[in-house]
Write an enzyme that holds these catalytic residues in place. Structure first.
Site, PDB file in Angstrom:
ATOM      1  CD1 TRP A 405     -36.375  19.244  38.562  1.00 30.23           C
ATOM      2  CD2 TRP A 405     -34.573  18.719  39.796  1.00 30.23           C
ATOM      3  NE1 TRP A 405     -36.308  20.133  39.586  1.00 30.23           N
ATOM      4  CE2 TRP A 405     -35.221  19.839  40.369  1.00 30.23           C
ATOM      5  CE3 TRP A 405     -33.432  18.213  40.419  1.00 30.23           C
ATOM      6  CZ2 TRP A 405     -34.747  20.459  41.528  1.00 30.23           C
ATOM      7  CZ3 TRP A 405     -32.972  18.837  41.568  1.00 30.23           C
ATOM      8  CH2 TRP A 405     -33.619  19.937  42.108  1.00 30.23           C
ATOM      9  CD  GLU A 406     -39.554  15.744  40.567  1.00 35.21           C
ATOM     10  OE1 GLU A 406     -40.383  14.844  40.341  1.00 35.21           O
ATOM     11  OE2 GLU A 406     -38.982  15.878  41.659  1.00 35.21           O
ATOM     12  N   GLY A 407     -38.912  14.912  34.858  1.00 33.20           N
ATOM     13  CA  GLY A 407     -39.422  14.876  33.485  1.00 33.20           C
ATOM     14  C   GLY A 407     -39.180  16.232  32.852  1.00 33.20           C
TER      15      GLY A 407
END
Ligand SMILES: Cc1cc2nc3c(=O)[nH]c(=O)nc-3n(C[C@H](O)[C@H](O)[C@H](O)COP(=O)(O)OP(=O)(O)OC[C@H]3O[C@@H](n4cnc5c(N)ncnc54)[C@H](O)[C@@H]3O)c2cc1C
Length: 597
Positions: A405-407
């Protein structure tokens, strides 16, 4: 604020300039008032969150909401909010300390981290005075739980390909939203969603959507591998009328909000995982002290000690880069404000955008460190690490999401290299002259002088050479592929690896040099051993990545000539990792866990 506050902070400057250890912020120097909220958070997690672990893991109705409110009462969600708009306006360093302590909250941590970050901050950073007036007090108090809804089933990494739609209804002065958002953290109890949808099919726009608006619903909880106590659901929007005053930012400019908010999300992820990794190390170490095999405690075996040392060293690097980066952002904010920016929230957004590469570096390195640590600590537990009666199993599962997550790690790696190269091409960072100078120096056999003196002299030389290797090989690849380089994903990722490890090694090295003379002898001996290990491990990664980049860039005589230049930079005596590891491990065991902060 450190001494160099007035200097303009430039992303990537550390790569081409030598940094004076005296200019680097180290967490040991954090002012008492900056540590205070972190200390309150630690107490809160230990006294309020940990005892409710089972209820949290079962996602018992009401438990997260109540904890969110308690956290709000303690001020955790106002830390990042500028004083001008009613927040505490703490430094980014203090906010990172807070995130580190909230990271101790296990599977409840995402609830707090989202509220203090990607869920709550869009209104702070981009809200109108009216939007802030309406929502901010509740967000800060934790009475308005927030979630960030960007991902969809067919658009994850490619977030701008979202299909959620927004149609303007002039009669009702609202936008009508339709679509489904996927994997939304906190969705099960959020009161407010930051939603991205396209107006007229192409204008990517951000909306503040209240849970109570007609047509808003959520799907069932996802059955996840880990983080069982974190709510993850679909957000379903069916003809949801969103008042036009709930457009956040401008129509068609939603990407600015989405990506700028992710900068702070990525940065905060790093201290949060550092917090979790420290707990994992302490548990592994305690188990190793208690468990006996062959008539001896596991902790007496060098191979087990090496795992404890490896964990401490990696955490040391991650922690050093987190607080160094936070201070750079504080300096950047101060510089932007001194340059005439009146809005503190906007100054923070600009500073984070300037240092987006460093935010991504922190995210990738932190998430990979915590995975390394939980994996090796599970190994310390042997078969007991594989069963649910012991904590290692859960920590292993919980940590894995951080690389996604978060890229994802892949997307962030490409962003790191891509953004730096783009800025170099625009001339906003003088990378190209730096690359040329390294190549010229190598040709002329300049700049390969002896390592400086002192116990970490060889490491100083190795880190300087790691940065040169990164620049030299990246420069060669850029020259070979020119505008086609963005298609060479493997090269972009290998260059990112070099940058990530260079920043990690350098941050730990500078911190240790900065602390020379301030700490006891045994502590400095352990820190020096930790840096030696870090530089040995990191240099190997950098050297390998540089070779891979060159091999994918040239062939034949040209490649051989480049490799011989590379050899000049990678020439160093290997460190005795066994001895350094034992020194670090002894100190970890003496101090009953992560010993450096
Ligand atoms: C527990 C959990 C909580 C989450 N919380 C939120 C939340 O609160 N809000 C939110 O908006 N989202 C959230 N997400 C979504 C998360 O951010 C996405 O899962 C993530 O961005 C990856 O998207 P994806 O899953 O669609 O994978 P994909 O984008 O399909 O990627 C799959 C793989 O392909 C790689 N890949 C993709 N594109 C490329 C490319 N161009 N080049 C090379 N490799 C590529 C990726 O790195 C990955 O390894 C959450 C996800 C989970 C699992």
């Amino acid at each position: 604020m450190s001494e160099v506050a007035s200097k303009t902070v430039k992303s990537g400057a550390w790569l081409i300039e030598e940094t004076d250890p005296a200019a680097v912020f180290v967490p040991e120097h954090m002012a008492e008032d900056e540590q205070q909220l972190g200390a309150v958070a630690e107490k809160f997690v230990v006294e309020r969150v940990w005892p409710q672990r089972e209820a949290i893991e079962r996602q018992e109705p009401g438990v997260h909401k109540k904890l969110l409110q308690e956290a709000g009462e303690l001020g955790f969600f106002m830390a990042d909010v500028p004083e001008e708009i009613g927040g505490a306006g703490l430094s980014k360093k203090a906010c990172m300390r807070l995130a580190e302590k909230l990271g101790l909250a296990g599977s409840c941590a995402p609830a707090f981290i989202v509220q203090a970050g990607i869920g709550g901050l869009p209104v702070v950073y981009f809200g109108t005075p009216r939007q802030r007036e309406k929502y901010l007090e509740g967000i800060m108090a934790g009475t308005i739980g927030t979630a960030y809804a960007l991902t969809e089933t067919n658009s994850g990494s490619d977030a701008l390909a979202a299909k959620a739609s927004a149609r303007y209804d002039a009669a009702r002065k609202c936008y009508v939203l339709n679509g489904t958002k996927q994997f939304i953290t906190n969705a099960g109890f959020a009161d407010l969603f930051i939603v991205f949808a396209k107006v007229d099919g192409d204008k990517f726009t951000c909306f503040i959507v209240e849970n109570g608006f007609p047509g808003v619903s959520t799907g069932p909880e996802e059955h996840k591998m880990g983080l069982k106590g974190s709510s993850t659901r679909q957000l379903v929007l069916q003809d949801v009328p969103v008042p036009e005053e709930n457009v956040l930012g401008e129509i068609g400019k939603g990407h600015r909000i989405a990506f700028n908010v992710l900068n702070i999300g990525r940065l905060k992820l790093a201290p949060a995982v550092v917090g979790g990794a420290k707990v994992s190390l302490r548990e592994g170490m305690q188990y190793a002290k208690e468990r006996k095999q062959f008539g001896q405690a596991l902790a007496s075996f060098p191979l087990i000690q090496h795992k404890l040392a490896g964990a401490a060293v990696r955490i040391y690097c991650a922690e050093s880069m987190v607080y160094r980066t936070a201070d750079l952002i504080d300096q950047a904010i101060a510089g932007i404000r001194a340059g005439g920016e009146p809005d503190a929230a906007r100054a923070a957004v600009l500073a984070l955008a300037e240092l987006s590469v460093e935010c991504s570096i922190n995210k990738v390195f932190g998430s990979e460190v915590v995975d390394w640590v939980v994996d090796e600590m599970l190994q310390v537990y042997g078969g007991y690490g594989y069963v649910q009666d012991y904590p290692a199993e859960g920590r292993y599962r919980d940590a894995r999401i951080n690389r996604i997550w978060e890229g994802t790690s892949e997307i962030n790696r490409m962003l790191i290299t891509g953004t730096l190269l783009e800025r170099a091409m625009k001339g906003s960072i003088p990378l190209l002259p730096a690359v040329k100078k390294i190549a010229d120096d190598l040709m002329a056999r300049r700049g390969l002088e002896e390592a400086p003196g002192g116990p970490l002299g060889p490491e100083q030389a190795a880190v300087a050479n790691a940065k040169r290797m990164a620049l030299f090989s990246a420069g060669a690849a850029a020259q070979r592929y020119a505008t086609d380089l963005d298609q060479q994903q493997e090269i972009l990722a290998w260059v990112a690896d070099m940058l990530i490890w260079s920043f990690a090694m350098e941050s730990a090295l500078l911190r240790t040099l900065r602390l020379a003379g301030e700490r006891t002898e045994p502590e400095m001996a352990a820190r020096i051993a930790a840096v030696r290990m870090a530089v040995e491990i990191g240099s190997e990664q950098v050297e390998n990545a540089a070779r891979l980049v060159l091999a994918a860039t040239a062939g034949g005589d040209e490649l051989r000539s480049m490799l011989s230049m590379l050899k000049k930079l990678s020439r160093r005596e290997p460190v005795d990792l066994a001895a350094a590891g034992r020194t670090v491990a002894r100190y970890v065991m003496e101090r009953d866990g992560y010993p450096f902060a």
